[in-house]
Design a protein around this motif. Structure first.
Motif, mmCIF file in Angstrom:
data_model
loop_
_atom_site.group_PDB
_atom_site.id
_atom_site.type_symbol
_atom_site.label_atom_id
_atom_site.label_comp_id
_atom_site.label_asym_id
_atom_site.label_seq_id
_atom_site.Cartn_x
_atom_site.Cartn_y
_atom_site.Cartn_z
ATOM 1 N N VAL A 32 0.632 -1.274 -0.349
ATOM 2 C CA VAL A 32 0.031 0.117 -0.174
ATOM 3 C C VAL A 32 0.870 1.451 0.115
ATOM 4 O O VAL A 32 0.399 2.108 -0.576
ATOM 5 C CB VAL A 32 -0.742 -0.132 1.025
ATOM 6 N N SER A 36 0.944 4.436 -3.001
ATOM 7 C CA SER A 36 0.112 5.593 -2.664
ATOM 8 C C SER A 36 1.124 6.202 -2.569
ATOM 9 O O SER A 36 0.702 7.196 -2.283
ATOM 10 C CB SER A 36 0.205 5.415 -1.288
ATOM 11 N N LEU A 43 -7.026 4.128 -4.067
ATOM 12 C CA LEU A 43 -6.794 2.380 -3.729
ATOM 13 C C LEU A 43 -8.206 1.797 -2.770
ATOM 14 O O LEU A 43 -8.333 2.464 -2.525
ATOM 15 C CB LEU A 43 -5.479 2.149 -3.427
ATOM 16 N N CYS A 44 -8.435 0.950 -3.341
ATOM 17 C CA CYS A 44 -9.183 0.358 -2.221
ATOM 18 C C CYS A 44 -8.959 -1.575 -2.321
ATOM 19 O O CYS A 44 -8.093 -2.319 -2.560
ATOM 20 C CB CYS A 44 -10.496 -0.726 -3.607
ATOM 21 N N SER A 60 -2.446 -0.870 6.292
ATOM 22 C CA SER A 60 -2.339 -0.838 5.903
ATOM 23 C C SER A 60 -3.315 0.521 4.410
ATOM 24 O O SER A 60 -3.047 1.748 4.542
ATOM 25 C CB SER A 60 -3.366 -1.347 4.094
ATOM 26 N N ALA A 64 -1.965 4.889 3.580
ATOM 27 C CA ALA A 64 -1.844 5.263 2.431
ATOM 28 C C ALA A 64 -2.146 6.796 3.467
ATOM 29 O O ALA A 64 -2.352 7.382 2.294
ATOM 30 C CB ALA A 64 -3.573 4.687 1.878
ATOM 31 N N VAL A 71 -8.319 5.955 0.532
ATOM 32 C CA VAL A 71 -8.172 4.787 0.502
ATOM 33 C C VAL A 71 -9.832 3.862 1.104
ATOM 34 O O VAL A 71 -9.808 4.627 1.921
ATOM 35 C CB VAL A 71 -7.326 4.102 1.697
ATOM 36 N N ALA A 91 -10.680 4.687 6.863
ATOM 37 C CA ALA A 91 -10.813 4.275 5.690
ATOM 38 C C ALA A 91 -11.403 5.647 5.270
ATOM 39 O O ALA A 91 -12.612 5.985 6.027
ATOM 40 C CB ALA A 91 -11.072 3.736 4.683
#
Length: 270
Positions: A32, A36, A43-44, A60, A64, A71, A91
């Motif tokens: 990640v 990044s 990003l997923c 993770s 990010a 993310v 997230a």
């Protein structure tokens, strides 16, 4: 992470600007961290089909955020506890799998946001700045910034599409074309009935002012889906990047060694 990262990503998504991200299938904060630093938009983390545990998600998402990369997480289910964990860790949003009805879409939205019967509150989380954010501020920013994406990948969802689209605060429908293919009993994601279903989802969402997104393996399809209003594309994956890189290296190596062998054979013997 910039304080404006999350609102910036949600506003870009809602604007309809074409966005490209990729799936992270490897539960590694190092992977990640590397991606990044790329020029991707998002990003997923695929916690539905890859072995992410809570520790993996934590590391993770931290990586990010540290580099300012938005993310998303696709959890294993759209259950309230799964969504809570992803969002508390920081997230910017969730891609909830298998949303089949307006009722499920409404439950998704309520579970992702603070409010009566909704997301449980804790000020000790990363998302809340480890108690540094006042409750009112954190609740307001979460309401404004959290990206809520419903994945449409079941035949039943097609029958309930209008009910799903009507749910307020749902940001995007992400079309899971492979699972939709299986659910419809079709042989291929390019089966006419599947393409017709994807077309219908895009058109109905666009008419209602809702964004759509999808994964496509054939990039020649992109202009067509863009013309129908689809704008969020989560393409390829970290695993595919590794495989393609290895194939490219093998090909380059074979070409170079073949040329070297041919040159050697052509050289005059003394």
């Amino acid at each position: 992470m910039s304080a404006h990262q999350a609102p910036s990503f949600r506003s870009r998504l809602r604007s309809g600007a074409p966005l490209i991200g990729t799936w992270i299938k490897t539960p590694s904060r190092t992977v990640v961290e590397v991606l990044s630093s790329s020029t991707l938009d998002v990003l997923c983390l695929d916690a539905e089909h890859a072995p992410f545990d809570r520790g993996d998600l934590d590391g993770s998402i931290f990586a990010a955020r540290a580099l300012g990369m938005p993310v998303l997480v696709r959890p294993g289910t759209a259950s309230a506890d799964s969504l809570l964990n992803c969002l508390d860790l920081g997230a910017v949003g969730v891609v909830a799998p298998h949303i089949r009805s307006g009722e499920e879409a409404d439950r998704l939205v309520r579970s992702a946001l603070f409010g009566p019967g909704g997301r449980g509150y804790a000020g000790s989380t990363r998302a809340a700045g480890y108690t540094r954010k006042p409750m009112a501020e954190h609740r307001e920013r979460s309401t404004e910034d959290t990206v809520i994406v419903a994945q449409i990948e079941d035949r039943e969802a097609l029958d309930n599409l209008s009910d799903i689209i009507r749910i307020e605060r749902l940001d995007c429908l992400f079309i899971g074309r492979v699972d939709l293919t299986i659910s419809m009993g079709a042989a291929s994601p390019k089966d006419p009935q599947v393409l017709e279903a994807v077309d219908e989802i895009c058109r109905k969402a666009a008419e209602a002012g809702m964004r759509t997104g999808m994964f496509v393996s054939d990039l020649s399809e992109l202009p067509g889906w863009l013309s129908l209003g689809s704008s969020l594309f989560l393409l390829s994956s970290d695993q595919t990047f590794l495989q393609e890189g290895a194939r490219s290296l093998r090909s380059a190596f074979d070409i170079s060694t073949r040329q070297g062998t041919e040159t050697s054979l052509m050289e005059p013997r003394s």
